[in-house]
Design an enzyme around this catalytic site. Structure first.
Site, mmCIF file in Angstrom:
data_model
loop_
_atom_site.group_PDB
_atom_site.id
_atom_site.type_symbol
_atom_site.label_atom_id
_atom_site.label_comp_id
_atom_site.label_asym_id
_atom_site.label_seq_id
_atom_site.Cartn_x
_atom_site.Cartn_y
_atom_site.Cartn_z
ATOM 1 N N ARG A 78 -2.587 -2.320 -3.380
ATOM 2 C CA ARG A 78 -3.780 -1.495 -3.207
ATOM 3 C C ARG A 78 -3.630 -0.314 -4.164
ATOM 4 N NH1 ARG A 78 -4.926 3.114 0.965
ATOM 5 N NH2 ARG A 78 -7.093 3.477 0.465
ATOM 6 N N ASN A 126 0.876 -1.174 0.000
ATOM 7 C CA ASN A 126 0.000 0.000 0.000
ATOM 8 C C ASN A 126 0.916 1.227 0.000
ATOM 9 O OD1 ASN A 126 -1.777 2.046 0.488
ATOM 10 N ND2 ASN A 126 -2.637 1.162 2.366
ATOM 11 N N GLU A 148 -8.207 -4.907 5.107
ATOM 12 C CA GLU A 148 -8.107 -4.787 3.648
ATOM 13 C C GLU A 148 -7.013 -5.690 3.081
ATOM 14 O OE1 GLU A 148 -8.206 -0.579 4.885
ATOM 15 O OE2 GLU A 148 -8.484 -0.210 2.758
ATOM 16 N N ARG A 191 -10.099 16.798 6.524
ATOM 17 C CA ARG A 191 -11.016 17.183 5.443
ATOM 18 C C ARG A 191 -12.384 17.517 6.029
ATOM 19 N NH1 ARG A 191 -9.728 11.829 2.846
ATOM 20 N NH2 ARG A 191 -7.833 12.161 1.634
ATOM 21 N N HIS A 198 -12.424 3.528 0.018
ATOM 22 C CA HIS A 198 -12.514 2.563 1.136
ATOM 23 C C HIS A 198 -13.255 1.295 0.693
ATOM 24 C CE1 HIS A 198 -12.221 6.132 4.167
ATOM 25 N NE2 HIS A 198 -11.037 5.547 4.043
#
Ligand code: AMP
Length: 415
Positions: A99, A7, A396, A250, A189
């Site tokens: 990923r 990742n 994940e 954010r 996600h």
């Protein structure tokens, strides 16, 4: 098979090494062998690796790019003193699963990497200018260091959401903009949501088509997903991860006219506005203190900090609003499922988020909620709660490794 899951971010490389295969998958017996991260790639990098059951290996050293970071990981993985069982040389790494953040409309499943797939990931750089280039660097580094004989697969964050109906993914902009630029909601996600849905199905012994849940991935990045009949029906992140919930840095949903206002009043350029939206807003912007939820909760408790409380309250209120909206949009659900660093660990945030939801049949069991932390999974709603609540720590990497095995072995790609 030993599968290396990578990742790659703009300045980090995270990895896990897993032992998995078709028979291990069917027995749910795949194993993590090692994991770690290289942070601050490009300067004095921080290295933190650990083999399962072994001591932590930490060092700081200059690693100039993603290739150097991966080389450092591989040298540690095969070093005799690391002693990972069955891994003595690079030949013991049988496949790599990457990923990849943005698959656009083309990639709806995990794929074996070849030049055409790499071109496709490059084509999506416009949609994910920060993420896809880093993913491509990781792919190039793995190809170079492990050789072309080691199969590599790409697992896309957007892929799970490819089932969304057009009523969920289209923005109400002139339609030709969608035609011209594929300007639409993609969602992120996705691998986390696929894992949560898969695990929920196992834990509740339901069939895939009976999985109707609202999943909340609450971490430094945060989003919500309406999962209807096992598929993504709607999600809160959009063309980019900027939309939706309040996150660490954010702000999520807001009036787009704010950008024009700030452009005129503060003279901010598009780059500066982008930084404002993505790096200086959210929990950090509201509190003026930190993007870290744990620190905010402490600040609120220890010092009664008003803005820390406000940041947490707004974070919870926005997520609660999405729960209500998705219940209406998908015609009801069986459970709300929490995952991500905050969702998995903070009983306090879960309780504040669910406050006032009793009217729609969601009541938490205080003791169960408190106990579900530090990687524990389980139901946290009270007995008889019409809408259940679960905590399911995400994984994940496991799905990326399993997808990779299935693609490499030519097995049907399963949910
Ligand atoms: P992630 O991006 O999924 O790694 O999640 C990171 C976020 O999880 C940070 O805001 C952390 O403060 C938060 N977090 C981790 N553990 C806890 C905890 N025990 N209580 C509250 N927040 C936590």
């Amino acid at each position: 098979m030993n599968v290396l899951v990578l990742n790659c971010g703009s300045s980090s490389v995270k990895f896990q090494l897993l032992s998995t295969d078709l028979d291990l998958i069917s027995k749910n017996a795949d194993r993590r062998l090692a994991s770690g991260v290289v942070e601050r790639v490009g300067s004095e990098s921080l290295v933190s690796f650990q083999a399962e059951g072994g001591p932590k290996f930490r060092t700081a050293e200059p690693l100039r790019d993603h290739r150097a970071a991966l080389d450092r990981i591989l040298r540690w993985v095969v070093a005799p003193e690391t002693a990972i069982s069955g891994v003595r040389s690079l030949a013991d790494i049988h496949a790599v699963g990457h990923r990849v953040v943005h698959g656009g409309e083309r990639f709806k499943q995990c794929v074996l990497l070849d030049d055409s797939v790499i071109d496709g990931i490059e084509d999506n750089i416009e949609l994910a200018p920060l993420h896809n280039p880093a993913n491509l660097k990781g792919i190039a580094a793995a190809r170079e260091l492990l050789g072309p004989g080691v199969p590599q697969c790409a697992v896309f964050d957007t892929a799970f959401h490819s089932t969304m109906p057009d009523t969920s993914y289209l923005y109400a902009l002139p339609y030709q903009l969608y035609r011209r630029y594929k300007l639409r909601r993609y969602g992120f996600h996705g691998t986390s949501y696929r894992y949560v849905a898969y695990r929920y199905r196992q834990l509740t012994e339901k069939k895939q088509k009976d999985v109707n849940i609202i999943a909340l991935h609450l971490g430094n990045g945060a989003s919500a997903c309406a999962i209807k009949a096992g598929d993504s029906f709607d999600t809160s992140m959009g063309l980019t991860p900027t939309e939706g919930l309040v996150m660490g840095t954010r702000g999520g949903d807001m009036d787009p006219a704010i950008l024009e206002f700030l452009h005129h009043r503060e003279g901010l350029s598009f780059e500066q506005l982008d930084t404002l939206l993505n790096k200086s807003s959210g929990l950090l912007g509201l509190s003026g203190l930190t993007n870290d939820m744990r620190e905010l909760l402490e600040e609120e408790k220890e010092n009664g900090d008003r803005r820390a409380r406000l940041a947490v309250d707004i974070f919870c209120a926005r997520a609660r609003k999405y729960v209500g909206a998705y219940l209406a949009a998908m015609g009801g659900a069986d459970a709300v499922v929490f995952t991500g660093g905050i969702g998995e660990n903070s009983a306090e945030v879960r309780a504040r988020l669910c406050k006032g939801l009793d009217w729609l049949g969601l009541s938490l069991d205080a003791a169960r909620n408190k106990a579900a932390t530090g990687g524990k999974e389980g139901r946290v709603s009270a007995e008889g709660s019409r809408l259940a609540a679960w905590v399911i720590p995400t994984n994940e990497e496991l799905l990326i490794a399993r997808d990779t095995v299935r693609v490499v072995k030519g097995a049907p790609r399963r949910w």
